[in-house]
Design an enzyme around this catalytic site. Structure first.
Site, PDB file in Angstrom:
ATOM      1  N   GLN A 100       0.849  -1.315   0.014  1.00  0.00           N
ATOM      2  CA  GLN A 100      -0.115   0.159   0.026  1.00  0.00           C
ATOM      3  C   GLN A 100       0.816   1.176   0.087  1.00  0.00           C
ATOM      4  OE1 GLN A 100      -3.687  -0.327   2.697  1.00  0.00           O
ATOM      5  NE2 GLN A 100      -2.027  -1.986   3.684  1.00  0.00           N
ATOM      6  N   ASN A 101       2.317   1.021   0.189  1.00  0.00           N
ATOM      7  CA  ASN A 101       3.134   2.139   0.283  1.00  0.00           C
ATOM      8  C   ASN A 101       3.360   2.789  -0.798  1.00  0.00           C
ATOM      9  OD1 ASN A 101       2.964   1.571   2.984  1.00  0.00           O
ATOM     10  ND2 ASN A 101       5.085   0.418   3.167  1.00  0.00           N
ATOM     11  N   VAL A 102       3.670   3.946  -0.871  1.00  0.00           N
ATOM     12  CA  VAL A 102       4.054   4.749  -2.209  1.00  0.00           C
ATOM     13  C   VAL A 102       5.565   5.392  -2.101  1.00  0.00           C
ATOM     14  CG1 VAL A 102       1.631   5.463  -2.673  1.00  0.00           C
ATOM     15  CG2 VAL A 102       3.250   6.965  -1.189  1.00  0.00           C
ATOM     16  N   HIS A 118      -1.255   1.557  -4.490  1.00  0.00           N
ATOM     17  CA  HIS A 118      -1.718   2.988  -4.272  1.00  0.00           C
ATOM     18  C   HIS A 118      -0.695   3.852  -5.093  1.00  0.00           C
ATOM     19  CE1 HIS A 118      -3.748   2.206  -0.203  1.00  0.00           C
ATOM     20  NE2 HIS A 118      -4.650   1.946  -1.081  1.00  0.00           N
ATOM     21  N   CYS A 126      -0.544  14.365 -15.160  1.00  0.00           N
ATOM     22  CA  CYS A 126      -1.308  15.555 -15.759  1.00  0.00           C
ATOM     23  C   CYS A 126      -2.877  15.657 -15.480  1.00  0.00           C
ATOM     24  CB  CYS A 126      -0.947  15.835 -17.135  1.00  0.00           C
ATOM     25  SG  CYS A 126      -1.670  17.353 -17.762  1.00  0.00           S
ATOM     26  N   CYS A 145       2.622  20.381 -16.375  1.00  0.00           N
ATOM     27  CA  CYS A 145       2.999  19.358 -17.364  1.00  0.00           C
ATOM     28  C   CYS A 145       3.798  19.785 -18.457  1.00  0.00           C
ATOM     29  CB  CYS A 145       1.420  18.895 -17.841  1.00  0.00           C
ATOM     30  SG  CYS A 145       1.831  17.712 -19.519  1.00  0.00           S
ATOM     31  N   CYS A 148       1.509  19.910 -21.842  1.00  0.00           N
ATOM     32  CA  CYS A 148       0.434  20.935 -22.161  1.00  0.00           C
ATOM     33  C   CYS A 148       0.313  22.141 -21.130  1.00  0.00           C
ATOM     34  CB  CYS A 148      -0.872  20.042 -22.147  1.00  0.00           C
ATOM     35  SG  CYS A 148      -1.403  19.575 -20.564  1.00  0.00           S
TER      36      CYS A 148
HETATM   37  P1  OAD Z   1      -1.535   2.746   9.101  1.00  0.00           P
HETATM   38  O1  OAD Z   1      -0.747   4.226   9.847  1.00  0.00           O
HETATM   39  O2  OAD Z   1      -2.827   3.178   9.126  1.00  0.00           O
HETATM   40  O3  OAD Z   1      -0.903   1.682   9.881  1.00  0.00           O
HETATM   41  C1  OAD Z   1       0.140   1.480  10.289  1.00  0.00           C
HETATM   42  C2  OAD Z   1       0.342   0.032  11.088  1.00  0.00           C
HETATM   43  O4  OAD Z   1       1.835  -0.340  11.082  1.00  0.00           O
HETATM   44  C3  OAD Z   1      -0.153   0.098  12.446  1.00  0.00           C
HETATM   45  O5  OAD Z   1      -1.078  -1.209  12.544  1.00  0.00           O
HETATM   46  C4  OAD Z   1       1.164  -0.217  13.275  1.00  0.00           C
HETATM   47  O6  OAD Z   1       0.952  -0.805  14.584  1.00  0.00           O
HETATM   48  C5  OAD Z   1       1.872  -0.591  12.472  1.00  0.00           C
HETATM   49  N1  OAD Z   1       3.463  -0.506  12.777  1.00  0.00           N
HETATM   50  C6  OAD Z   1       4.090   0.362  13.475  1.00  0.00           C
HETATM   51  N2  OAD Z   1       5.351   0.237  13.445  1.00  0.00           N
HETATM   52  C7  OAD Z   1       5.676  -0.783  13.043  1.00  0.00           C
HETATM   53  C8  OAD Z   1       6.838  -1.599  12.978  1.00  0.00           C
HETATM   54  N3  OAD Z   1       7.937  -1.145  13.144  1.00  0.00           N
HETATM   55  N4  OAD Z   1       6.946  -3.001  12.219  1.00  0.00           N
HETATM   56  C9  OAD Z   1       5.292  -3.281  11.904  1.00  0.00           C
HETATM   57  N5  OAD Z   1       4.327  -2.668  11.815  1.00  0.00           N
HETATM   58  C10 OAD Z   1       4.240  -1.363  12.343  1.00  0.00           C
HETATM   59  O7  OAD Z   1      -0.788   2.839   7.815  1.00  0.00           O
HETATM   60  P2  OAD Z   1      -1.479   1.888   6.666  1.00  0.00           P
HETATM   61  O8  OAD Z   1      -2.240   0.705   7.233  1.00  0.00           O
HETATM   62  O9  OAD Z   1      -0.314   1.622   5.607  1.00  0.00           O
HETATM   63  O10 OAD Z   1      -3.666   5.281   1.544  1.00  0.00           O
HETATM   64  O11 OAD Z   1      -2.558   2.824   5.803  1.00  0.00           O
HETATM   65  C11 OAD Z   1      -3.150   2.309   4.803  1.00  0.00           C
HETATM   66  C12 OAD Z   1      -3.611   3.403   3.829  1.00  0.00           C
HETATM   67  O12 OAD Z   1      -4.154   4.626   4.290  1.00  0.00           O
HETATM   68  C13 OAD Z   1      -2.077   3.789   3.276  1.00  0.00           C
HETATM   69  O13 OAD Z   1      -1.643   3.238   2.112  1.00  0.00           O
HETATM   70  C14 OAD Z   1      -2.507   5.470   2.868  1.00  0.00           C
HETATM   71  C15 OAD Z   1      -3.210   5.903   4.286  1.00  0.00           C
HETATM   72  O14 OAD Z   1      -4.247   6.785   3.950  1.00  0.00           O
HETATM   73  C16 OAD Z   1      -4.119   6.453   1.100  1.00  0.00           C
HETATM   74  O15 OAD Z   1      -3.493   7.489   1.248  1.00  0.00           O
HETATM   75  C17 OAD Z   1      -5.089   6.167  -0.028  1.00  0.00           C
END
Ligand code: OAD
Length: 244
Positions: A100-102, A118, A126, A145, A148
């Site tokens: 999910q990471n960018v 994501h 653009c 862009c 354009c």
């Molecule tokens: P979150 O910030 O929601 O969750 C991060 C998770 O990582 C939590 O469950 C923490 O407990 C866990 N965590 C923290 N430190 C850690 C470590 N050292 N090792 C393992 N786990 C650890 O981030 P995401 O779940 O990735 O999307 O969020 C999902 C989406 O919400 C992202 O892709 C982004 C965000 O908004 C968009 O922006 C569309």
């Protein structure tokens, strides 16, 4: 047998593995997670910033957030959890790595066949024409862009936007046949990623979750390895290597 050893047995016994990571896998690289205590930018949460509405309302503010994150990511590097993921992928090529990471850290750590569901923070597209390309510069909070002159936007998926159909198809093809899913460093609250583990369980697969938090929904055969990915992933890969 410890949960770590049991998890390694699951991995070596699995035919098709879906690996899903979230912001937590990059936490030890120094990248704040979205919902941890450092998750705000100028007192705004991702749910506010990562939306077409916020960009329409104030594109400069949203670009400010992405440029802040681009500079931060550029100053950091993948950690042991990313490297262990690459090693696991080399040991088990059938594993599909979805993130999910960018931040691009899995690719930087050597995973070539990576599904960035994501998108990627270092790419822009653009808002006026089909142009898309890499944009590493953070000089402008209103980048234009080169084809354009239209306003560029980050080539990432925002809340309320649909994922690329090809990406979704690839993930769901794996979900149908996955007998195991590794879920590393995600809070499991943003869909569609949050629903993947439910689908894998429904088709008979088991889940291994790595997270310092208490476990999310767990099936009876699932394993929760509580702790940091940067510590647990390398240990898990060592246990897998003993069994291959
Ligand atoms: P979150 O910030 O929601 O969750 C991060 C998770 O990582 C939590 O469950 C923490 O407990 C866990 N965590 C923290 N430190 C850690 C470590 N050292 N090792 C393992 N786990 C650890 O981030 P995401 O779940 O990735 O999307 O969020 C999902 C989406 O919400 C992202 O892709 C982004 C965000 O908004 C968009 O922006 C569309």
């Amino acid at each position: 047998m410890s949960d770590l050893e049991k998890a390694a047995e699951y991995i070596t016994g699995a035919k098709n593995i879906l690996f899903l990571s979230g912001a937590g896998i990059s936490a030890e690289s120094g990248i704040p997670t979205f919902r941890g205590e450092e998750g705000l930018y100028k007192n705004r949460r991702a749910e506010y910033l990562a939306t077409p509405q916020a960009f329409t309302r104030d594109p400069e503010f949203v670009w400010g957030w992405y440029n802040f994150r681009k500079d931060l990511v550029s100053s950091k590097e993948p950690n042991a959890a990313h490297r262990a993921t690459t090693e696991l992928k080399e040991l088990i090529p059938a594993m599909l790595v979805v993130t999910q990471n960018v931040d691009g850290f899995h690719r930087e750590a050597g995973v070539e066949d990576l599904v960035e569901m994501h998108g990627n923070i270092f790419r822009a597209r653009c808002t006026e024409c089909p142009y898309e390309s890499e944009l590493r510069s953070t000089e402008s909070d209103m980048p234009r862009c080169e084809k354009c002159e239209g306003l560029l936007r980050p080539a990432v998926v925002w809340f309320g936007e649909s994922l690329d159909a090809g990406v979704l198809n690839r993930i769901f093809e794996m979900i149908q046949k996955a007998d195991l899913m590794l879920v590393v460093g995600t809070s499991g609250i943003v869909y569609p990623a949050a629903g993947f583990s439910v689908e894998v369980r429904r088709s008979g697969g088991r889940i291994i979750e790595i997270n310092p938090d208490k476990p999310h929904s767990m099936g009876k055969d699932d394993i929760h390895l509580q702790g940091s990915a940067a510590q647990i992933m390398p240990e898990l890969v060592e246990e897998v290597k003993k069994r291959l």
